[in-house]
Scaffold this motif. Structure first.
Motif, short mmCIF file in Angstrom:
data_model
loop_
_atom_site.label_atom_id
_atom_site.label_comp_id
_atom_site.label_asym_id
_atom_site.label_seq_id
_atom_site.Cartn_x
_atom_site.Cartn_y
_atom_site.Cartn_z
N ARG A 245 27.44 0.67 1.68
CA ARG A 245 26.67 -0.04 0.66
C ARG A 245 25.24 0.49 0.66
NH1 ARG A 245 23.21 -3.52 3.05
NH2 ARG A 245 23.66 -4.03 5.23
N VAL A 246 24.62 0.42 -0.51
CA VAL A 246 23.19 0.70 -0.65
C VAL A 246 22.62 -0.38 -1.57
CG1 VAL A 246 21.40 2.33 -1.33
CG2 VAL A 246 23.58 3.19 -0.45
N GLU A 247 21.65 -1.12 -1.07
CA GLU A 247 21.01 -2.17 -1.86
C GLU A 247 19.70 -1.62 -2.42
OE1 GLU A 247 18.80 -6.24 -0.75
OE2 GLU A 247 20.95 -6.27 -0.28
N THR A 248 19.54 -1.71 -3.74
CA THR A 248 18.36 -1.15 -4.39
C THR A 248 17.71 -2.16 -5.33
OG1 THR A 248 19.50 -0.29 -6.36
CG2 THR A 248 19.49 1.12 -4.40
N ARG A 249 16.52 -1.85 -5.73
CA ARG A 249 15.86 -2.59 -6.80
C ARG A 249 15.13 -1.60 -7.70
NH1 ARG A 249 10.65 -0.87 -6.85
NH2 ARG A 249 9.40 -1.40 -5.05
N THR A 250 14.88 -1.99 -8.93
CA THR A 250 14.12 -1.17 -9.86
C THR A 250 13.23 -2.09 -10.69
OG1 THR A 250 15.97 0.39 -10.02
CG2 THR A 250 14.25 0.56 -11.68
N VAL A 251 11.95 -1.78 -10.70
CA VAL A 251 11.00 -2.62 -11.42
C VAL A 251 11.19 -2.45 -12.93
CG1 VAL A 251 8.56 -3.11 -11.79
CG2 VAL A 251 9.36 -2.41 -9.53
N PRO A 252 11.23 -3.55 -13.68
CA PRO A 252 11.35 -3.44 -15.14
C PRO A 252 10.12 -2.80 -15.78
CG PRO A 252 11.88 -5.66 -14.38
CD PRO A 252 11.26 -4.94 -13.23
N ARG A 253 10.32 -2.11 -16.88
CA ARG A 253 9.22 -1.49 -17.62
C ARG A 253 8.20 -2.55 -18.03
NH1 ARG A 253 7.99 -0.56 -23.04
NH2 ARG A 253 6.82 1.38 -23.43
N GLN A 254 6.92 -2.22 -17.88
CA GLN A 254 5.83 -3.13 -18.17
C GLN A 254 5.16 -2.77 -19.50
OE1 GLN A 254 5.14 -5.84 -15.80
NE2 GLN A 254 7.19 -5.02 -15.39
N THR A 255 4.56 -3.77 -20.11
CA THR A 255 3.79 -3.56 -21.33
C THR A 255 2.37 -4.08 -21.11
OG1 THR A 255 4.55 -5.70 -22.22
CG2 THR A 255 5.80 -3.72 -22.84
N LYS A 256 1.43 -3.52 -21.86
CA LYS A 256 0.03 -3.93 -21.73
C LYS A 256 -0.19 -5.30 -22.36
CE LYS A 256 -1.69 0.82 -21.63
NZ LYS A 256 -2.51 1.84 -22.28
N PRO A 257 -1.10 -6.08 -21.81
CA PRO A 257 -1.92 -5.82 -20.62
C PRO A 257 -1.07 -5.88 -19.34
CG PRO A 257 -2.29 -8.07 -21.39
CD PRO A 257 -1.40 -7.40 -22.41
N TYR A 258 -1.18 -4.88 -18.51
CA TYR A 258 -0.37 -4.78 -17.31
C TYR A 258 -0.70 -5.88 -16.30
CZ TYR A 258 0.81 -0.01 -18.84
OH TYR A 258 1.25 1.08 -19.53
N ARG A 259 0.34 -6.38 -15.67
CA ARG A 259 0.17 -7.31 -14.57
C ARG A 259 0.17 -6.55 -13.25
NH1 ARG A 259 5.28 -10.93 -15.04
NH2 ARG A 259 6.17 -8.86 -15.40
N PRO A 260 -0.52 -7.05 -12.21
CA PRO A 260 -0.43 -6.42 -10.89
C PRO A 260 1.04 -6.36 -10.44
CG PRO A 260 -2.17 -8.05 -10.93
CD PRO A 260 -1.41 -8.22 -12.21
N MET A 261 1.34 -5.43 -9.55
CA MET A 261 2.73 -5.18 -9.21
C MET A 261 3.44 -6.40 -8.62
SD MET A 261 4.56 -2.29 -6.83
CE MET A 261 4.23 -0.93 -7.93
N LEU A 262 2.76 -7.19 -7.81
CA LEU A 262 3.43 -8.35 -7.22
C LEU A 262 3.93 -9.31 -8.29
CD1 LEU A 262 1.47 -9.29 -3.98
CD2 LEU A 262 3.61 -8.04 -4.24
N GLN A 263 3.24 -9.40 -9.41
CA GLN A 263 3.72 -10.22 -10.52
C GLN A 263 4.83 -9.49 -11.28
OE1 GLN A 263 0.55 -11.76 -13.04
NE2 GLN A 263 -0.84 -11.87 -11.29
#
Length: 259
Positions: free
Chosen positions: A145-163
């Protein structure tokens, strides 16, 4: 008892590894921007995929708008998308953060026993020998098994990564063959890069992958390259110049973002 068993297993595997031609020129790590900038929401960069490949044939990162994960090896660059799928990246696509190297393995060996992520990391630490050096590594193998994640594409105004990662999708690839591309960086570069291990995965059929959270390796080949040179190009963008690149919470934020 488990830790003792893991230690014994790691030592036994380490003895079987081959040290390759040490006369070859050492690679350097090329990096565009800083991890702390990405954490602060600087998701637009000017470097293209074509320009990245001028600095290496192996690496990882992300794309503008934080649009998925970047994985590169054998001079091929793929975009790992928020639905868990993968596609070939366009040469004109741009990145706000990426790490590349010309991958020249100095150590390699076969892994013929089942190993968890922590076992593999302990083996890499053992083979590199010092926590103060950089390491690029590649594993081609079959995974339970390999567990992964991928951050969804963001739109402006950008939020900090933790959000931005609050609702990130997580995927589990079961019984797949594929490639792990990773770097291990020293603790003193936290914020500049990611201290510790940073790894991306793509399946052999090039249809899926992501930023690695965990894995269990059944068998495969591990190649390592010790690296002691880091080169960084900083963006000239206003967003980078105005970013908060250091704070008391930065280290915790990076650990949370990188899993």
């Amino acid at each position: 008892m488990k830790n003792a068993g893991v230690c014994c297993c790691v030592e036994e595997i380490a003895r079987s590894f081959a040290h390759l031609n040490s006369a070859q020129p050492e690679s350097e790590i090329y990096q565009t921007s800083l991890m702390s900038a990405l954490i602060d929401g600087v998701y637009d960069g000017s470097a293209t995929i074509a320009e990245l490949l001028e600095h290496g044939d192996f690496g990882l990162g992300t794309f503008n708008d934080l649009d998925g994960e970047l994985v590169a090896f054998d001079s091929e660059v793929h975009q790992l998308r928020e639905d868990g799928s993968a596609r070939v990246a366009g040469m004109g696509q741009r990145t706000p953060f990426a790490v590349m190297t010309h991958f020249r393995p100095t150590i390699c060996g076969q892994l013929s026993t089942t190993l968890d992520k922590v076992d593999v990391q302990a083996l890499i630490d053992r083979m590199i020998g010092s926590p103060n050096l950089f390491c690029a590594f590649r594993i081609d193998g079959h995974f339970e098994r390999v567990e992964t994640r991928t951050v969804p594409r963001q739109t402006k105004p950008y939020r900090p990564m933790l959000q931005a990662i609050e609702n990130q999708p997580i995927f589990t690839f079961k019984s797949t063959s594929g490639t792990l591309v990773g770097f291990r960086c020293p603790p003193y570069v936290q914020g500049i890069n990611v201290a510790g291990f940073h790894v991306h995965y793509i399946t052999d059929d090039r249809k899926g992958g992501g930023h690695v959270l965990d894995y269990r390796l059944l068998e495969g080949k591990l190649e390592l390259a010790k690296i002691s040179t880091l080169r960084i190009d900083l963006p000239h963008t206003e967003s980078f110049q105005q970013a908060t690149l250091h704070s008391e919470e930065m280290s915790a934020a990076i650990e949370a973002a990188e899993g």
